[in-house]
Scaffold this motif. Sequence first.
Motif, PDB file in Angstrom:
ATOM      1  N   SER A  95       0.854  -1.187   0.000  1.00  0.00           N
ATOM      2  CA  SER A  95       0.000   0.000   0.000  1.00  0.00           C
ATOM      3  C   SER A  95       0.888   1.235   0.000  1.00  0.00           C
ATOM      4  N   LEU A  96       0.308   2.380  -0.313  1.00  0.00           N
ATOM      5  CA  LEU A  96       1.032   3.642  -0.322  1.00  0.00           C
ATOM      6  C   LEU A  96       0.259   4.680   0.479  1.00  0.00           C
ATOM      7  N   ASN A  97       0.984   5.615   1.087  1.00  0.00           N
ATOM      8  CA  ASN A  97       0.356   6.657   1.894  1.00  0.00           C
ATOM      9  C   ASN A  97      -0.142   7.827   1.057  1.00  0.00           C
ATOM     10  N   ASN A  98       0.368   7.929  -0.179  1.00  0.00           N
ATOM     11  CA  ASN A  98       0.068   9.087  -1.010  1.00  0.00           C
ATOM     12  C   ASN A  98      -0.385   8.663  -2.404  1.00  0.00           C
ATOM     13  N   ARG A  99      -0.893   9.636  -3.136  1.00  0.00           N
ATOM     14  CA  ARG A  99      -1.246   9.447  -4.545  1.00  0.00           C
ATOM     15  C   ARG A  99      -0.073   9.948  -5.385  1.00  0.00           C
ATOM     16  N   TYR A 100       0.281   9.207  -6.448  1.00  0.00           N
ATOM     17  CA  TYR A 100       1.487   9.543  -7.207  1.00  0.00           C
ATOM     18  C   TYR A 100       1.220   9.739  -8.698  1.00  0.00           C
ATOM     19  N   PHE A 101       1.837  10.807  -9.232  1.00  0.00           N
ATOM     20  CA  PHE A 101       1.886  11.047 -10.665  1.00  0.00           C
ATOM     21  C   PHE A 101       3.352  11.139 -11.073  1.00  0.00           C
ATOM     22  N   LEU A 102       3.665  10.631 -12.258  1.00  0.00           N
ATOM     23  CA  LEU A 102       5.022  10.715 -12.798  1.00  0.00           C
ATOM     24  C   LEU A 102       4.987  11.558 -14.061  1.00  0.00           C
ATOM     25  N   LEU A 103       5.870  12.557 -14.143  1.00  0.00           N
ATOM     26  CA  LEU A 103       5.927  13.466 -15.285  1.00  0.00           C
ATOM     27  C   LEU A 103       7.352  13.517 -15.819  1.00  0.00           C
ATOM     28  N   ARG A 104       7.491  13.273 -17.127  1.00  0.00           N
ATOM     29  CA  ARG A 104       8.782  13.497 -17.761  1.00  0.00           C
ATOM     30  C   ARG A 104       8.858  14.952 -18.201  1.00  0.00           C
ATOM     31  N   ALA A 105      10.013  15.565 -17.971  1.00  0.00           N
ATOM     32  CA  ALA A 105      10.199  16.964 -18.364  1.00  0.00           C
ATOM     33  C   ALA A 105       9.947  17.149 -19.852  1.00  0.00           C
ATOM     34  N   GLY A 106       9.576  18.363 -20.221  1.00  0.00           N
ATOM     35  CA  GLY A 106       9.362  18.670 -21.628  1.00  0.00           C
ATOM     36  C   GLY A 106      10.665  18.630 -22.418  1.00  0.00           C
ATOM     37  N   GLU A 107      10.539  18.695 -23.719  1.00  0.00           N
ATOM     38  CA  GLU A 107      11.706  18.627 -24.607  1.00  0.00           C
ATOM     39  C   GLU A 107      12.681  19.771 -24.306  1.00  0.00           C
ATOM     40  N   ASP A 108      13.987  19.417 -24.184  1.00  0.00           N
ATOM     41  CA  ASP A 108      15.005  20.447 -24.001  1.00  0.00           C
ATOM     42  C   ASP A 108      15.847  20.600 -25.265  1.00  0.00           C
ATOM     43  N   GLN A 109      16.820  21.521 -25.206  1.00  0.00           N
ATOM     44  CA  GLN A 109      17.624  21.824 -26.389  1.00  0.00           C
ATOM     45  C   GLN A 109      18.394  20.601 -26.880  1.00  0.00           C
ATOM     46  N   SER A 253       1.602  12.081   4.088  1.00  0.00           N
ATOM     47  CA  SER A 253       0.495  11.131   4.126  1.00  0.00           C
ATOM     48  C   SER A 253      -0.746  11.834   3.591  1.00  0.00           C
ATOM     49  N   GLY A 254      -1.417  11.196   2.635  1.00  0.00           N
ATOM     50  CA  GLY A 254      -2.616  11.778   2.060  1.00  0.00           C
ATOM     51  C   GLY A 254      -2.345  12.883   1.054  1.00  0.00           C
ATOM     52  N   ARG A 255      -1.100  13.027   0.597  1.00  0.00           N
ATOM     53  CA  ARG A 255      -0.760  14.056  -0.384  1.00  0.00           C
ATOM     54  C   ARG A 255      -0.833  13.496  -1.807  1.00  0.00           C
ATOM     55  N   THR A 256      -0.829  14.404  -2.773  1.00  0.00           N
ATOM     56  CA  THR A 256      -0.674  14.044  -4.179  1.00  0.00           C
ATOM     57  C   THR A 256       0.713  14.491  -4.595  1.00  0.00           C
ATOM     58  N   VAL A 257       1.601  13.538  -4.812  1.00  0.00           N
ATOM     59  CA  VAL A 257       3.010  13.820  -5.101  1.00  0.00           C
ATOM     60  C   VAL A 257       3.259  13.629  -6.595  1.00  0.00           C
ATOM     61  N   ILE A 258       3.904  14.612  -7.212  1.00  0.00           N
ATOM     62  CA  ILE A 258       4.228  14.542  -8.631  1.00  0.00           C
ATOM     63  C   ILE A 258       5.746  14.523  -8.778  1.00  0.00           C
ATOM     64  N   PHE A 259       6.302  13.361  -9.152  1.00  0.00           N
ATOM     65  CA  PHE A 259       7.720  13.252  -9.440  1.00  0.00           C
ATOM     66  C   PHE A 259       7.973  13.758 -10.855  1.00  0.00           C
ATOM     67  N   ILE A 260       8.998  14.599 -11.018  1.00  0.00           N
ATOM     68  CA  ILE A 260       9.334  15.149 -12.336  1.00  0.00           C
ATOM     69  C   ILE A 260      10.789  14.807 -12.622  1.00  0.00           C
ATOM     70  N   SER A 261      11.012  14.004 -13.655  1.00  0.00           N
ATOM     71  CA  SER A 261      12.344  13.517 -13.984  1.00  0.00           C
ATOM     72  C   SER A 261      12.788  14.018 -15.353  1.00  0.00           C
ATOM     73  N   PRO A 262      14.101  14.215 -15.542  1.00  0.00           N
ATOM     74  CA  PRO A 262      14.593  14.698 -16.842  1.00  0.00           C
ATOM     75  C   PRO A 262      14.464  13.684 -17.966  1.00  0.00           C
ATOM     76  N   ASP A 263      14.508  12.386 -17.627  1.00  0.00           N
ATOM     77  CA  ASP A 263      14.478  11.363 -18.678  1.00  0.00           C
ATOM     78  C   ASP A 263      13.361  10.368 -18.433  1.00  0.00           C
ATOM     79  N   SER A 264      13.249   9.390 -19.307  1.00  0.00           N
ATOM     80  CA  SER A 264      12.188   8.391 -19.195  1.00  0.00           C
ATOM     81  C   SER A 264      12.544   7.248 -18.254  1.00  0.00           C
ATOM     82  N   ASP A 265      13.827   6.854 -18.228  1.00  0.00           N
ATOM     83  CA  ASP A 265      14.193   5.623 -17.527  1.00  0.00           C
ATOM     84  C   ASP A 265      13.902   5.660 -16.039  1.00  0.00           C
ATOM     85  N   CYS A 266      14.140   6.800 -15.391  1.00  0.00           N
ATOM     86  CA  CYS A 266      13.820   6.895 -13.962  1.00  0.00           C
ATOM     87  C   CYS A 266      12.351   6.570 -13.707  1.00  0.00           C
ATOM     88  N   LEU A 267      11.497   7.123 -14.542  1.00  0.00           N
ATOM     89  CA  LEU A 267      10.058   6.955 -14.346  1.00  0.00           C
ATOM     90  C   LEU A 267       9.599   5.560 -14.754  1.00  0.00           C
TER      91      LEU A 267
END
Length: 334
Positions: A95-109, A253-267
Motif C-alpha cells: 500500500s502507499l500513503n500518497n497518490r502519485y503522478f510521474l511526469l517526464r520533463a518537456g523537450e530540451d535543447q 500522508s494523504g498528499r498528491t506527489v508529482i515526481f518530475i524527472s529529466p528522462d524516461s528511464d527513472c520513471l
Amino acid sequence: MLAIGVLLAPELLAGATPVRIFRTKMAVPRQMSHTRSCGSPTGRVGVSAESNGNRGVSRRNAMTSIPATVGAVALGSFAKSDRANGAMIMFPPDSLNNRYFLLRAGEDQLLARDTIITNKVYTNSFEHGLTGTGKKQVVGAYENLRSMLSDSDDIVLWPSIQYNAYQSATILSELLGLGQNRVVPEYTFLDPRGMGTFEEGPLSKYDFVHKRDREQGILYAPPRNVDGTDNESVNDVFIRVRQALSITETQYSGRTVIFISPDSDCLSVLEAAMRAPSEAGFLSSLANHARFAYAPGEIREVGIGPLPSEMDPDSETRPKRKVTEDDVRATLSG
C-alpha cells in the motif's frame, strides 16, 4: 549517549517527532527478531521489535542493547516504532500513503538536437533548457493532470534539479497556483540514467540499452566512459527511485506527489517496480521497464499492481504470463 544519537538520527532526518531520552530510565526492545528473504538483490529486509512496557532498566542494560541494534541498522534493517514509521519501501509495495503522478520533463535543447547528455556536470546547463515545444508539452501535461485532480488533492511537486525538470516544475506550479513551498527539489534520486560511453551519442542508443536490459536483466549497464559519466544499470536506477519514494512515503500522508524527472528511464523503472504482479515477477518487470517509456511532457498516475492490459481477462489479480523461478534465475545470471 553518542551511540543513542546515531540510532535516533534516521528518524529525526525523516521528519519524525523526536523520541524523549530520560537520564535514569530508558525503554528498550525486550526482544528483536530479524527476517530476511533471499534470492534477489531486492529481497525484503525487516526487523520487528516488542516493547518492554513501562518497566525501566539500568543504563548499563540500555547500553548493552545498542550493539545489536546498530548491527540491525548496518544490515539495512529498520526498527518499528510507535512514534515514527520511517522506513525503506519494500517492493512490490502492499500500500502507499500518497497518490502519485510521474511526469517526464518537456523537450530540451539537447533532446531537440538528438543528443544524449547525462553527465552531472551539465545538470544546470542552459542546453537543458526547455524548447518552445517543451513548454507546450508541459502545458499539455497540466491539462491532462487537471482532468484527474479534485479540489481535495493536496499537491507537492518533487522535481529533479536538472534544468529541464525544474523548469517544467516551475511552469506546472504556476498553472496549478502552487507556492514555492510546494516545489521540493530532488538533488540526486531523480537524475537521468547514466549512459556511460553512449554520452553525446544519438537517442537511438536508448533502444540498444533497453534491448540489453530485456536480454541480460537488471544488472546490465552501458559500457564505462572515461569522462566520468555514470554508467548505470536498471538496478542502480531502481535503488535511487526507491529512495525518493521512501522519502515521500515517510514525510507525507494523504498528499498528491508529482515526481518530475529529466528522462524516461527513472520513471519507467519506478512504474515497472510498482506494477510488478508479484515478488516472483518483480525482476522480470524491472528488466522490461521500457514498456512504460515516457514521452517528453507525458504524465501518468501510477498505482500498485499490473495494468489491466497485462492482466488475465478471467482474473483481476493474475498476470497473463506466469513468471517461473527459471525466469528469475535467467534474469539474475544474464
